[in-house]
Design a protein around this motif. Structure first.
Motif, PDB file in Angstrom:
ATOM      1  N   GLN A 163      34.367  -4.850  -2.631  1.00 20.85           N
ATOM      2  CA  GLN A 163      34.191  -3.221  -3.887  1.00 20.85           C
ATOM      3  C   GLN A 163      34.431  -2.688  -4.527  1.00 20.85           C
ATOM      4  O   GLN A 163      34.138  -1.404  -5.114  1.00 20.85           O
ATOM      5  CB  GLN A 163      35.061  -2.510  -2.343  1.00 20.85           C
ATOM      6  CG  GLN A 163      36.360  -1.576  -2.975  1.00 20.85           C
ATOM      7  CD  GLN A 163      37.723  -0.894  -2.721  1.00 20.85           C
ATOM      8  OE1 GLN A 163      38.000  -2.157  -1.839  1.00 20.85           O
ATOM      9  NE2 GLN A 163      38.299  -0.101  -3.090  1.00 20.85           N
TER      10      GLN A 163
ATOM     11  N   ARG B 298      30.843  -1.749  -6.076  1.00 20.20           N
ATOM     12  CA  ARG B 298      30.732  -0.571  -5.975  1.00 20.20           C
ATOM     13  C   ARG B 298      31.340   0.551  -7.035  1.00 20.20           C
ATOM     14  O   ARG B 298      30.608   1.165  -7.427  1.00 20.20           O
ATOM     15  CB  ARG B 298      30.818  -0.517  -4.655  1.00 20.20           C
ATOM     16  CG  ARG B 298      29.959  -0.855  -3.544  1.00 20.20           C
ATOM     17  CD  ARG B 298      30.442   0.125  -1.944  1.00 20.20           C
ATOM     18  NE  ARG B 298      31.458  -0.061  -1.648  1.00 20.20           N
ATOM     19  CZ  ARG B 298      31.945  -0.868  -0.846  1.00 20.20           C
ATOM     20  NH1 ARG B 298      31.609  -1.872  -0.682  1.00 20.20           N
ATOM     21  NH2 ARG B 298      33.355  -1.587  -0.236  1.00 20.20           N
TER      22      ARG B 298
ATOM     23  N   LYS C 151      29.794  -0.100 -10.788  1.00 16.67           N
ATOM     24  CA  LYS C 151      28.319   0.823 -10.561  1.00 16.67           C
ATOM     25  C   LYS C 151      28.650   2.496 -10.300  1.00 16.67           C
ATOM     26  O   LYS C 151      28.130   2.921 -11.059  1.00 16.67           O
ATOM     27  CB  LYS C 151      27.791   0.424  -9.541  1.00 16.67           C
ATOM     28  CG  LYS C 151      27.249  -1.237  -9.243  1.00 16.67           C
ATOM     29  CD  LYS C 151      26.211  -1.490  -8.440  1.00 16.67           C
ATOM     30  CE  LYS C 151      25.143  -0.748  -7.730  1.00 16.67           C
ATOM     31  NZ  LYS C 151      23.893  -0.730  -9.065  1.00 16.67           N
ATOM     32  N   SER C 152      29.541   2.834  -9.456  1.00 15.76           N
ATOM     33  CA  SER C 152      30.040   4.612  -9.657  1.00 15.76           C
ATOM     34  C   SER C 152      30.951   5.142 -10.735  1.00 15.76           C
ATOM     35  O   SER C 152      30.203   5.812 -11.358  1.00 15.76           O
ATOM     36  CB  SER C 152      30.264   4.054  -8.303  1.00 15.76           C
ATOM     37  OG  SER C 152      32.166   5.550  -8.611  1.00 15.76           O
TER      38      SER C 152
END
Lengths: 731, 731
Positions: free
Chosen positions: A595, A598, A601-602
């Motif tokens: 998580q 993610r 990267k976001s």
């Protein structure tokens, strides 16, 4: 190995003095802008002393910053010959403007370790002219080699020794190991850079782009004519072109050239920018524009590194590294454009990132000393209560990474007086914000009450007590002095008195068992009983994630918090990289690397997609275009290069490569690598003894270390890592 | 009267900075010789602030020592126009080397009273860029006119404004009332003097005599050739000619002239001397030698005066006045040749003498501020426990003579922290010397134990409590601030807790009822119970006379002490003018002026008969010839111009002319004149409102006063003295 002479000073005084220069360099549209908190001074008169044992008489030559006298065995001397035998050598120095400093490099007598210093010799003289008494001597301050030996080595390789022409106003050096590099001449090294392109809008107006965020001194070559140059800096193109609102500028009269270093094309003041817009007035003109990039030296071969299968994450790591390098200066600062100040909350994150990038322990120590300043304590560190607490905690963390007991010894008296200040302001054992205290927590996009008694602050207080207790007992174990032991024991008992009661109080006041969350605050008036204040039932991530992070929460509480707060989309999100740091760390502690990847990267990927060349003070994916540049009600108020933006360095090093000390200074350490969704990854983590290299893909993990006793931990397996041997584990 | 602009700074910081320059001017045979105690620094960054109410917009021009910024209502400004209306004007100044200082002299906006200053603005900024909070502001420091208006008046008449050529390195001024006389340029004025004669021993060797003790800068006119001048200073002819042992010297290379003020014939360093011996080496030669006499300005017409029927006493008064003038410099110092330091025990006597000679209240305040320095307190004032106590007592005495409540307000926070230091070191409520404390009492020619718990120190402690209690309640009466009143009340209660118990303890431990004397000490070990120490039964004059002087002793005890100690020839005599001061005052309190006159003529007359042109640090009538010059085991160690030698000024003014304040600042006063064996006497005593003139012979006494409500007390008669009326009483 032959002992090397170094400049010496009263410990902490170099940082206090340099800190004032550093923090006072902030400008706002041309006005100087010093910090809002107390600035201290070095001791103007100190006595350096050592005891020497000479086989034969020795001539000494004194290099000194300040007026001085020299005494041998208490008698003032004008001829500097130290006779054979055992002697007490003292040099008393007065310097009001810069810290009194001393350098002696004779065959046997050399300044450095083994010298001590006092700011009051407290000598008194009886009727017969006999001197008695003596002041409190402490080991001298001096620049030591970094724990990894990096600074000195680097400096000799990279930095510009003696390149006064290249470095405005001084000589770049870290090691202070020659008569002509005294502390007052300390400057960071620089190297020349050129803009990558230039737009000319008219004969008098042009915009230069240096290709990415940078920091240093503009150089205007071939300046001539009459009139002035107006120079507008921008971290963004928009900022540089918005002459009425850009945050920093220079107005440079051509004929007087008062903003230039005499005899050089270089401007006096350093600035952070990517773009520079220049307007010429009158007949002012010039041939060329370049810059001197100013940087903290480091050794790439001794630094941390990271590569993996995800190119975006690689870019996030690289931009994070560049962001941290830009904000690593004389001290770790927050952002290089606007504040340029040393802030404790920002610094504690820089330290942690730095342990995984450059391991610049000297800069950590300088920053910790600078932040604390001198007694008396009249305000919280940076005026912020949370920042006082981070300061305590950072010293224990520094010890965990370096094992440097001497620094604990040095700082303890100042930890004690700061803790006295904290204790004197508690209300019923809890930390509440007094009228002039800044309670920061975080910049939030939602309303959050910050006065009264916040659960968040109590958790930081509790962790500060833990740091104080750990440090006090560590020093206790490392001293044989009975009087010091007694004092330390008194301190221990005193702190225990407060810390023992705190957890129950925190739970009683703030933990909602039914909801399984820590609530926000008691809104009591300053100094009033807590029962007079209403309970503010707001649920934010701040206290909840620190309860987990600081190992305050029980496993049961932690799991409840994870579910009800950290992974609950109804709880307002964190929008600063500052608190994202702790949020992601908390998730990693519970194995949620996938998580976290993610989210990195976001969030950081999001900044990259907006064109970031360094990471920002704050990022809200909802915002569009120039909205990203605004903050504090100013169109370009936001810092686009902010240390706390570099947290992936720490998250990746600590929780993906999984390397961390188990015993102070990596004497023992662990490697708990987690791919978290990556195909493969590879990297180095710097330590006091060299590097730990980790390479992992889905089939195996390989570790190599230059020292220490390591354990590779994979799932429930634990494999010993001997020093200097490659260990590979196949899944 | 139009308000006048003055330079302003953080209160006390000018004195802290100037004190370092002052105390560090001591040299010993060419080596610099700073004090043994902690030297502090000014706050390097401060914020000056004021609120202005303008009828129309006003341009301001800023004169500043340091880098600065200006804000109006919290917004930084580069154009310095203050709009009409009510505004908060702040100027933030950073100066590491000299105290940040500010001068604004616009039509309405002028620096001076009404401005305040802080060293931490403690501002914090919320998400919207809105500033909150504020530091602790205190009234600014600035040179005010002396209570008698003397300094400013004098300065304009006498001192050398703008005479940079005459005053090495700067401009002489006190009032700081123009842009070009900032605090960092503060210098005492000088005037040229010539030697009265010169003995040439050879072409290369000569001795100059300036006729009497003097102080200043040597001027060597027409210096030429190659080589050097060796310059040996002497307070005595013997000292100047003893090149191996004289206390101060200069070695002056002719070609480099590094010891001369550039472009002037004047040497850099000031010295105290009567005689100067010069040796020329090489082809070094010069035309003429003069000096610049450096002095603290005063107004003769506003000073104290004294004439009487006894020519020797007149000469004693005159030489005392010259001694005090020589030792009244930037601060009141001890002796001008050797120490040149500010010592609290010496200073409290200078203050008292000064109240009867020049009434230079600014120098008293400067000295009190300098002695205290800054927090944290790490040692007693000058490292001497007695000197801490005198410091407290001197502030109350200052208030008695001047009625200056503002100064009590200013000093109270620093009195409180110094008293905290004292209280933290008490043993069972009593003041004992800790290992590094100097317990001075006096230089004695007989052995005297100085460790453990001395009766003398307890009496000073008790008097310090009295001063603290008086000052605390005075401030309490002068403030309307409820919070301040609460703090003051807490302090009062705390001090009472200690002071109430002290008299009984002192009597129980030290008073021998049978002998009717206070005994010397308990010889306990540091921190040990007093019962562990032996009672030292030595009888000295020190505690016994202070018991009377400080109104500690009952009448019965006092009479017994007078008989058994002070008038008892078996008790060893006091040999320093320092403690003679208190001894003679004690005798005067009991009406023994006749005996005191005899003792003054014998002791101070003795020094005059030895050729003194200023009074000495110590005088022993038993010694012969050059024995008088030796002290501290050095042949010329004794200071021949020592402030404490001037005590007849106080004894005569207070106990012969008999003038003293009854209510603070002479609002009410008394005149109790005593001829003490003189045929007649006449003199002036300066006060805040002007002078009180007293003339007395055996038939009548006449008093005239410029102000205040006086009472002439003769025997049992008390006659009112209205202001500005001559009152004569016939016996």
């Amino acid at each position: 190995m032959e002992k090397k002479a170094t400049w010496i000073w009263y410990p902490g005084d170099f940082e206090v003095w340099l800190g004032n220069r550093f923090n006072n360099r902030r400008t706002e549209r041309g006005s100087m802008f010093p910090p809002f908190w107390k600035q201290d001074s070095h001791w103007p008169t100190v006595v350096f002393a050592t005891t020497v044992q000479l086989e034969q008489a020795e001539d000494i030559r004194i290099f000194c910053e300040g007026q001085y006298n020299v005494a041998i065995d208490g008698s003032l001397k004008s001829m500097l010959n130290v006779p054979a035998g055992k002697h007490r050598l003292t040099v008393k120095v007065w310097n009001q403007a810069t810290p009194p400093a001393l350098f002696i490099d004779s065959p046997t007598i050399k300044t450095g370790e083994g010298w001590e210093v006092t700011f009051e010799d407290k000598i008194w003289i009886d009727e017969n002219g006999v001197a008695h008494g003596s002041g409190i001597y402490v080991p001298v301050g001096h620049a030591s080699e970094r724990a990894d030996g990096c600074a000195a080595a680097t400096l000799r390789g990279v930095a510009h020794y003696g390149c006064a022409a290249a470095t405005p106003g001084g000589i770049a050096h870290y090691t202070f190991d020659s008569p002509d590099t005294p502390p007052s001449k300390f400057r960071l090294p620089t190297k020349p850079l050129r803009p990558v392109c230039c737009d000319s809008f008219s004969t008098s107006s042009s915009l230069y782009d240096f290709g990415r965020e940078t920091f240093g001194f503009l150089c205007i070559h071939g300046l001539r004519g009459e009139g002035l140059l107006r120079i507008y800096y921008g971290e963004s193109r928009e900022e540089a072109l918005d002459h009425d609102h850009c945050e920093t500028l220079d107005v440079c009269p051509v004929s007087r050239a008062s903003c230039m270093v005499p005899g050089q094309p270089t401007l006096h003041g350093s600035k952070a920018f990517r773009y520079v817009s220049i307007e010429k007035e009158g007949t002012a003109d010039f041939d060329d524009l370049t810059m001197l990039y100013e940087y903290a030296p480091f050794a790439p071969e001794k630094s941390g590194s990271f590569r993996c299968s995800d190119d975006e994450l690689n870019r996030i790591w690289e931009v994070s590294a560049y962001t941290l390098d830009l904000t690593t200066r004389e001290f770790f600062c927050d952002g290089i454009k606007r504040d340029r100040w040393v802030w404790s909350g920002d610094a504690i994150q820089s330290y942690l990132m730095n342990y995984y990038l450059r391991f610049d322990t000297e800069c950590v120590k300088r920053t910790i000393r600078q932040l604390r300043g001198k007694d008396p304590v009249t305000t919280h560190v940076n005026t912020i209560m949370d920042y006082t607490f981070y300061w305590f905690i950072s010293i224990w963390q520094y010890y965990e990474y370096t094992g440097d007991v001497a620094f604990l010894h040095e700082m303890f008296p100042k930890m004690k007086t700061l803790m006295d200040f904290v204790l004197s302001r508690l209300n019923n054992g809890l930390a509440e914000g007094k009228a002039d205290d800044w309670i920061f927590v975080d910049w939030t996009d939602f309303p959050m009450h910050k006065r009264g008694t916040l659960c968040f602050e109590q958790l930081l207080l509790w962790k500060s007590f833990e740091a104080m207790l750990n440090i006090t007992s560590t020093i206790y174990q490392h001293t044989d002095n009975a009087k010091e032991k007694e004092l330390l024991n008194d301190c221990l008992n005193r702190y225990l008195l407060f810390s023992d009661r705190l957890p129950a109080k925190i739970r009683e006041l703030f933990y909602d068992k039914k909801e399984g969350v820590f609530l926000h605050a008691i809104e009591n008036e300053e100094g009033e009983d807590l029962s007079s204040g209403e309970l503010n039932r707001q649920v934010t991530k701040f206290p909840n994630m620190f309860a987990i992070l600081y190992n305050f929460a029980t496993t049961e509480e932690a799991l409840s918090i994870l579910k009800n707060v950290l992974l609950n989309p109804d709880v307002p999100p964190i929008t600063t990289p500052y608190m994202r740091f702790y949020e992601l760390e908390t998730l990693c502690k519970y194995g949620l690397q996938q998580q976290v990847l993610r989210e990195m990267k976001s969030y950081w990927g999001g900044m990259l997609r907006e064109g970031a060349t360094s990471f920002w003070e704050k990022y809200n994916p909802e915002e569009k275009g120039t909205e990203h540049l605004a903050m504090y009600g100013r169109p370009y108020g936001k810092s686009l290069c902010h240390a706390w933006g570099a947290s992936p360095l720490y998250i990746i090093g600590r929780y993906f490569l999984g390397v961390g000390p188990v015993k102070p200074g990596y004497e023992e350490y662990e490697v708990r690598p987690v791919l978290g969704g990556l195909e493969w990854m590879e990297g180095d983590v710097p330590t006091p003894f060299g590097k730990i290299h980790v390479k992992m893909d889905k089939k195996s993990v390989t570790v190599h270390s230059d020292g220490g006793q390591g354990k590779l931990i994979v799932g429930e397996k634990s494999i010993d890592i001997p020093a200097n041997e490659k260990v590979t584990f196949y899944f």
